[in-house]
Design an enzyme around this catalytic site. Structure first.
Site, PDB file in Angstrom:
ATOM      1  N   HIS A  13       2.476 -25.608 -33.781  1.00  0.00           N
ATOM      2  CA  HIS A  13       2.535 -27.027 -33.407  1.00  0.00           C
ATOM      3  C   HIS A  13       1.263 -27.705 -33.913  1.00  0.00           C
ATOM      4  O   HIS A  13       0.167 -27.155 -33.741  1.00  0.00           O
ATOM      5  CB  HIS A  13       2.650 -27.144 -31.879  1.00  0.00           C
ATOM      6  CG  HIS A  13       2.772 -28.547 -31.401  1.00  0.00           C
ATOM      7  ND1 HIS A  13       3.958 -29.252 -31.446  1.00  0.00           N
ATOM      8  CD2 HIS A  13       1.841 -29.391 -30.897  1.00  0.00           C
ATOM      9  CE1 HIS A  13       3.743 -30.471 -30.975  1.00  0.00           C
ATOM     10  NE2 HIS A  13       2.472 -30.581 -30.637  1.00  0.00           N
ATOM     11  N   ASN A  38       5.798 -20.136 -32.422  1.00  0.00           N
ATOM     12  CA  ASN A  38       5.980 -21.469 -32.988  1.00  0.00           C
ATOM     13  C   ASN A  38       4.616 -22.046 -33.344  1.00  0.00           C
ATOM     14  O   ASN A  38       3.613 -21.742 -32.696  1.00  0.00           O
ATOM     15  CB  ASN A  38       6.657 -22.379 -31.948  1.00  0.00           C
ATOM     16  CG  ASN A  38       6.804 -23.814 -32.441  1.00  0.00           C
ATOM     17  OD1 ASN A  38       7.367 -24.065 -33.494  1.00  0.00           O
ATOM     18  ND2 ASN A  38       6.250 -24.756 -31.673  1.00  0.00           N
ATOM     19  N   SER A  52       6.490 -25.939 -46.017  1.00  0.00           N
ATOM     20  CA  SER A  52       5.172 -25.529 -46.555  1.00  0.00           C
ATOM     21  C   SER A  52       4.602 -24.360 -45.761  1.00  0.00           C
ATOM     22  O   SER A  52       3.935 -23.481 -46.314  1.00  0.00           O
ATOM     23  CB  SER A  52       4.202 -26.709 -46.563  1.00  0.00           C
ATOM     24  OG  SER A  52       3.825 -27.057 -45.247  1.00  0.00           O
ATOM     25  N   VAL A  59       9.460 -26.414 -23.758  1.00  0.00           N
ATOM     26  CA  VAL A  59       8.987 -26.826 -25.083  1.00  0.00           C
ATOM     27  C   VAL A  59       7.454 -26.770 -25.192  1.00  0.00           C
ATOM     28  O   VAL A  59       6.738 -27.271 -24.335  1.00  0.00           O
ATOM     29  CB  VAL A  59       9.460 -28.281 -25.378  1.00  0.00           C
ATOM     30  CG1 VAL A  59       8.919 -28.757 -26.719  1.00  0.00           C
ATOM     31  CG2 VAL A  59      10.980 -28.355 -25.386  1.00  0.00           C
ATOM     32  N   ASP A  60       6.954 -26.090 -26.226  1.00  0.00           N
ATOM     33  CA  ASP A  60       5.506 -26.062 -26.560  1.00  0.00           C
ATOM     34  C   ASP A  60       4.638 -25.580 -25.399  1.00  0.00           C
ATOM     35  O   ASP A  60       3.478 -25.993 -25.286  1.00  0.00           O
ATOM     36  CB  ASP A  60       5.031 -27.473 -26.965  1.00  0.00           C
ATOM     37  CG  ASP A  60       5.659 -27.909 -28.280  1.00  0.00           C
ATOM     38  OD1 ASP A  60       5.766 -29.113 -28.499  1.00  0.00           O
ATOM     39  OD2 ASP A  60       6.065 -27.021 -29.048  1.00  0.00           O
TER      40      ASP A  60
HETATM   41  C1  GRF Z   1       4.670 -30.217 -39.952  1.00  0.00           C
HETATM   42  O1  GRF Z   1       4.504 -31.357 -39.143  1.00  0.00           O
HETATM   43  C2  GRF Z   1       3.943 -29.094 -39.329  1.00  0.00           C
HETATM   44  O2  GRF Z   1       2.807 -29.566 -38.663  1.00  0.00           O
HETATM   45  C3  GRF Z   1       4.926 -28.581 -38.327  1.00  0.00           C
HETATM   46  O3  GRF Z   1       6.194 -28.795 -38.889  1.00  0.00           O
HETATM   47  C4  GRF Z   1       6.114 -29.832 -39.874  1.00  0.00           C
HETATM   48  C5  GRF Z   1       6.686 -29.410 -41.186  1.00  0.00           C
HETATM   49  O4  GRF Z   1       6.046 -28.296 -41.647  1.00  0.00           O
HETATM   50  N1  GRF Z   1       4.675 -27.204 -38.076  1.00  0.00           N
HETATM   51  P1  GRF Z   1       6.638 -27.509 -42.925  1.00  0.00           P
HETATM   52  O5  GRF Z   1       5.977 -28.105 -44.149  1.00  0.00           O
HETATM   53  O6  GRF Z   1       8.150 -27.720 -42.929  1.00  0.00           O
HETATM   54  O7  GRF Z   1       6.244 -26.092 -42.714  1.00  0.00           O
END
Ligand code: GRF
Length: 188
Positions: free
Chosen positions: A104, A102, A12, A144-145
Site C-alpha cells: 500500500h 499486499n 510496475s 482492508v489494509d
Molecule cells: C500504485 O498506486 C501502487 O502504489 C499500488 O498500486 C498501484 C499500481 O501499482 N501498489 P502497479 O504499477 O500496478 O504495480
C-alpha cells in the site's frame, strides 16, 4: 517456492518481482498472474511466459475470491497483491491464512481503507500537509489494509510536490520493498 501475483493496473510492482526472480534475487517461481480486469500487468506477465487469468469482478466479491482459489489451488507458498483493487474474502483467506501480502502506498495505518488506492492516496497525503509519506507491505486479513506490517519505508515530501511526482517517488521504493518483503516472508 511457488507464488501467485494478483494485479489490476500497470504492473510496475509485478515487473519488479519478475525482474528479481529472473536475476536470482528472489528464489521463487511465479505460477500465476491473475487480474480482476484487463490491464497492462497481464501483458507484462505474458511477455515472460507466466500463466495469466483475467477474471470478471462484476459478481459478488466472494465469487472472485472463490474463482482465484479454484485456479491456484491450496499448495502455493504465497499470494502477493500489487495494485490489486478487489477485496479478497471467504475461503481463500482461511486456506492462505498468513500467506497473503499486499503493498500500500502510504505509511499504514495512515491513509488506508476502502477508496484509498493509487493516486488518491498521494492526493490525500498532500492535502493533509504531511511532512513525509511512504509505503507499507502488510499481511492481508479480512479487514482492508489492516494486517500485521511486514516492511515499511518512509519517503520524503518536497515543496511543490504534485500527486504524480510523489507517486513516482513512492513507487521506486515500493519496487524494492515488495521484493524484500517476499524474501522475508518466504524465508520465514
Ligand atoms: C500504485 O498506486 C501502487 O502504489 C499500488 O498500486 C498501484 C499500481 O501499482 N501498489 P502497479 O504499477 O500496478 O504495480
Amino acid at each position: 517456492h511457488k507464488i501467485a501475483v494478483l494485479v489490476s493496473g500497470n504492473g510496475s510492482n509485478l515487473q519488479a518481482i519478475i525482474d528479481a526472480v529472473e536475476d536470482g534475487r528472489l528464489d521463487c517461481s511465479i505460477e500465476y498472474v491473475i487480474a480482476d480486469r484487463k490491464c497492462y500487468a497481464i501483458e507484462r506477465a505474458k511477455k515472460h511466459g507466466i500463466k495469466t487469468f483475467v477474471l470478471d469482478r462484476t459478481g459478488f466479491k466472494e465469487e472472485l475470491s472463490q474463482r482465484i482459489l479454484e485456479i491456484i489451488g491450496d499448495d502455493l507458498d504465497l499470494i502477493v497483491l500489487v495494485g490489486f483493487l478487489s477485496i479478497l474474502d471467504g475461503e481463500i483467506l482461511n486456506v492462505y491464512k498468513g500467506k497473503i501480502i499486499n503493498i500500500h502506498p502510504s505509511l499504514l495505518p495512515k491513509f488506508s481503507g476502502k477508496g484509498m488506492y493509487g493516486i488518491k492516496v498521494h492526493e490525500a497525503v498532500l492535502k493533509a500537509k504531511e511532512e513525509e509519506t511512504g509505503c507499507t507491505v502488510h499481511f492481508v486479513t479480512g479487514e482492508v489494509d489492516a494486517g500485521k506490517v511486514i516492511l515499511r519505508e518512509r519517503v520524503p515530501i518536497y515543496d511543490g510536490d504534485t500527486p504524480e511526482k510523489l507517486a513516482n517517488r513512492v513507487l521506486i521504493v515500493e519496487h524494492r520493498i515488495i521484493v524484500d518483503a517476499i524474501n522475508k516472508v518466504l524465508e520465514g
